[in-house]
Motif scaffolding. Structure first.
Motif, PDB file in Angstrom:
ATOM      1  N   SER B 148       0.834  -1.200   0.000  1.00 62.72           N
ATOM      2  CA  SER B 148       0.000   0.000   0.000  1.00 62.72           C
ATOM      3  C   SER B 148       0.868   1.250   0.000  1.00 62.72           C
ATOM      4  O   SER B 148       0.472   2.296  -0.505  1.00 62.72           O
ATOM      5  N   GLY B 149       2.058   1.135   0.588  1.00 64.44           N
ATOM      6  CA  GLY B 149       2.905   2.315   0.731  1.00 64.44           C
ATOM      7  C   GLY B 149       3.975   2.448  -0.333  1.00 64.44           C
ATOM      8  O   GLY B 149       4.427   3.557  -0.640  1.00 64.44           O
ATOM      9  N   PHE B 150       4.418   1.319  -0.906  1.00 62.98           N
ATOM     10  CA  PHE B 150       5.563   1.367  -1.811  1.00 62.98           C
ATOM     11  C   PHE B 150       5.288   0.551  -3.060  1.00 62.98           C
ATOM     12  O   PHE B 150       4.654  -0.492  -2.992  1.00 62.98           O
ATOM     13  N   ASP B 151       5.775   1.030  -4.199  1.00 62.77           N
ATOM     14  CA  ASP B 151       5.687   0.183  -5.379  1.00 62.77           C
ATOM     15  C   ASP B 151       6.997   0.140  -6.145  1.00 62.77           C
ATOM     16  O   ASP B 151       7.044  -0.344  -7.263  1.00 62.77           O
ATOM     17  N   ASN B 152       8.059   0.643  -5.514  1.00 56.81           N
ATOM     18  CA  ASN B 152       9.337   0.610  -6.224  1.00 56.81           C
ATOM     19  C   ASN B 152      10.484   0.736  -5.219  1.00 56.81           C
ATOM     20  O   ASN B 152      10.248   0.814  -4.022  1.00 56.81           O
TER      21      ASN B 152
END
Lengths: 326, 323
Positions: B148-152
């Motif tokens: 939910s907080g990070f995608d990379n």
């Protein structure tokens, strides 16, 4: 005034508590979630929306019922997710955009499922490899095999006469095929589990394998049959999932192994086997799907689903363990 | 005639020894593999390649050593994969390229790892949730929050921090030395402390251990805390190698570490296994993927072979138990 209040209050409170302790936890959780949905999104309860919800829940329910046989017999099936991917990708490949290939596709899909289930069952029962390791190995094998077979992305395509099972309605009605298939699977599942010798033996094998063996049950055959059932129902799930959302990548089945196990555990099946029933598994799957819908209505980001799934399975099992103790 | 019979008997006795002493069996497999690869795989026996294999074993070793504690105690930890991702992201995020934050970050990450392990242990022992469900739930929880907080990739580590992942002492990478030190520490804990004995007892039979006065709950909690510690060390090492953490860097470590422990001769039912077996298990898996790469076996075919080999190895061990 005050004393009469308290004397009538206590027995009612006690009776209520006793009544509550008999109601399965999962039913309470499911009702709470459904009430919350009613508050957040009342339109959910229009018949069409409700049938749509059941259509979306159908794959988890079907896969969970298969997994249930395996878990009742005391084992796990971690390979259902990748088997779903395999079945969906093979269907796309065999059909290859030609509606005439439908029957052939079904032969392939269910043929593969039966073979995979048989291999899982035979490795677990004949070679005594724990099912966790067996089905984990199978997961890797299937995942690799389907990637080689399709060169990394699904080939071909599925046609409408295949997709109709997952997303279509019966002509002239609002009733989805998926809903009917789900009811059929539930009916057959309940019959097999609760009204046949096979079902009783599944319980016996999971509850106490040694006692089952000594009383003449062929433990190996029962477990192997459970694995085949799980694989076949995973294939049914694959048909529904592929129909509903298409076969766009090799991750269509991802997560179904853990979702099905979560649903069953929510439904009160004891890990290690021997206890639980189909109604619980169905309610567990419905709860999971309803929870996903609720989070969606509330506008949470998609990954939060996973967190909630994690928390509720821990909570449900913890409550079940607490109840089992008292 | 009798010579043949004698050889057969000897071979049989040899197999028996291998099967009754799992660690010896694993090392026999490892040695046979090494010899066969050296003979038949071109370029395998070069010192560069062997060091490469060791370097690539470090991350999996650290988490597998931790996993060994859980498995020996009759438990397991499915949350290490996502926990590693979360802690790797935390490492690079908190350090944010600052040298002075290196030590505080490492301490923080280790504390977080042990805390996750503590939670797992408490859920398993106090709430009496089956370890499979408890750690699966924990894994899903962490994954949900993380994605939910990070995608990379997020944050970065300072150049100085790459010491752990890239420096060498003579020809030996620092990471490998670190891994061996951790192995020694873990071995000491398992085989030379009261906790270790109690853990084997608890895994062998929790009931018997409890009746003989072992506080099985506490032992299992400590085992889970150590598993969390192993995951934290892996996360720190990965952050150093990749120079930053991303929410997927730990994916698969849960199942791979369990595979390594199982290939190393520890049954999932608990009570047996050890650090050196696990180390051999990790090396076997690393050598496999190394020769697959040398022989140009595709990534997908590697999955197929890895799955089949995992089943075959465990079938070999269970053949012993049945007899």
């Amino acid at each position: 005034m005050e004393s009469t209040f308290s004397t009538t209050q206590t027995p009612i409170g006690q009776r209520l508590r006793r009544l509550l302790s008999k109601v399965p936890v999962i039913l309470i959780v499911l009702l709470v979630v459904l009430i919350l949905i009613a508050l957040v999104a009342p339109t959910f309860y229009r018949p069409v929306a409700l049938l749509n919800f059941l259509k979306r829940a159908a794959p988890i329910i079907v896969v969970a019922i298969g997994q249930m046989y395996v878990m009742l017999s005391g084992e796990f099936d971690l390979s259902v997710g990748s088997l779903i991917t395999v079945c969906a990708a093979v269907a796309a490949n065999v059909i290859n955009n030609n509606p005439d290939n439908l029957a052939l596709a079904f032969v392939w899909v269910f043929g593969i499922a039966i073979v995979v289930g048989l291999i899982n069952g035979l490795i677990v029962t004949r070679l005594n490899v724990p099912s966790f390791v067996t089905t984990l190995g199978m997961l890797l094998v299937l995942q690799g095999a389907i990637s080689i077979y399709t060169r990394g992305a699904p080939q071909g395509g599925i046609t409408d006469n295949f997709r109709v099972f997952g997303r279509g309605n019966i002509e002239g009605t609002e009733i989805p095929y998926a809903f009917v298939i789900m009811l059929l699977v539930i009916a057959i599942g309940v019959y097999l589990m609760h009204f046949t010798t096979f079902g009783r033996r599944v319980y016996a094998v999971g509850g106490n394998p040694v006692a089952a063996r000594l009383s003449g049950v062929n433990v190996g055959r029962i477990k192997t049959t459970a694995f085949v059932l799980s694989a076949v129902l995973a294939a049914v799930g694959a048909v529904l999932i592929a129909g509903f959302s298409g076969v766009s990548s090799l991750s269509v089945g991802q997560g179904y192994e853990f979702q099905s196990i979560s649903a069953i555990v929510l439904g009160g099946v004891a890990l290690g086997g021997g206890r639980g029933n189909i109604a619980g598994a169905v309610m567990g799957a419905l709860t999971l799907q309803a929870m996903f819908s609720l989070l969606n209505f509330l506008g949470f980001p998609l990954p939060i689903r996973l967190s909630v799934q994690g928390l509720i399975i821990i909570g449900a099992v913890a409550i079940a363990a607490r109840r089992g103790r008292t | 005639m009798s010579a043949i019979a004698q050889t057969q008997r000897r071979a049989g006795a040899f197999l028996n020894v291998l099967q009754t002493n799992p660690t010896l069996g694993v090392y026999a497999v490892l040695v046979i593999m090494l010899v066969a690869c050296a003979l038949f795989v071109p370029g395998f026996a070069s010192s560069d390649n062997l060091i490469n294999i060791l370097q690539r074993s470090v991350a999996l070793s650290l988490v597998s050593f931790g996993q060994t504690f859980a498995v020996v105690g009759g438990s397991l930890d499915l949350s290490v994969g996502n926990a590693i991702s979360a802690m790797a992201v935390m490492t690079s995020l908190v350090m944010a390229g600052r040298v002075e934050m290196m030590i505080p970050t490492v301490i923080l990450v280790i504390a977080v790892g042990m805390f996750i392990g503590l939670l797992n242990g408490l859920i398993v022992t106090r709430l009496r949730v089956n370890p499979f469900i408890a750690t699966l739930g924990m894994s899903l929880f962490i994954q949900g929050v993380l994605f939910s907080g990070f995608d990379n990739f997020a944050g970065s580590v300072p150049r100085e921090f790459e010491f752990l992942g890239y420096s060498t002492v003579g020809p030996i990478p620092v990471g490998v030395i670190f891994m061996l030190l951790v192995a020694l520490g873990a071995y000491f804990l398992l085989r030379h402390t009261r906790f270790g004995y109690h853990l084997y007892g608890t895994g062998g039979s929790a009931e018997v251990a409890r009746l003989s006065g072992v506080r099985t709950g506490r032992v299992l909690i400590i085992a889970h805390v150590l598993t969390g510690l192993g995951a934290a060390l892996t996360a720190i090492f990965i952050a150093s190698r990749l120079r930053a953490g991303a929410p997927w860097v730990g994916q698969g470590f849960e199942l791979e570490s369990i595979s390594a422990v199982v290939v190393g001769g520890a049954p999932l039912s608990g009570g047996r296994g050890g650090i050196w077996g696990t180390l051999a298990g990790v090396l076997i898996l690393s050598i496999l993927s190394n020769i697959f790469n040398i022989l140009n076996v595709g990534a997908f075919a590697q999955d197929v072979l890895r799955g089949a080999i995992l089943i075959a190895v465990v079938a070999f061990y269970t053949a012993r138990i049945r007899r």
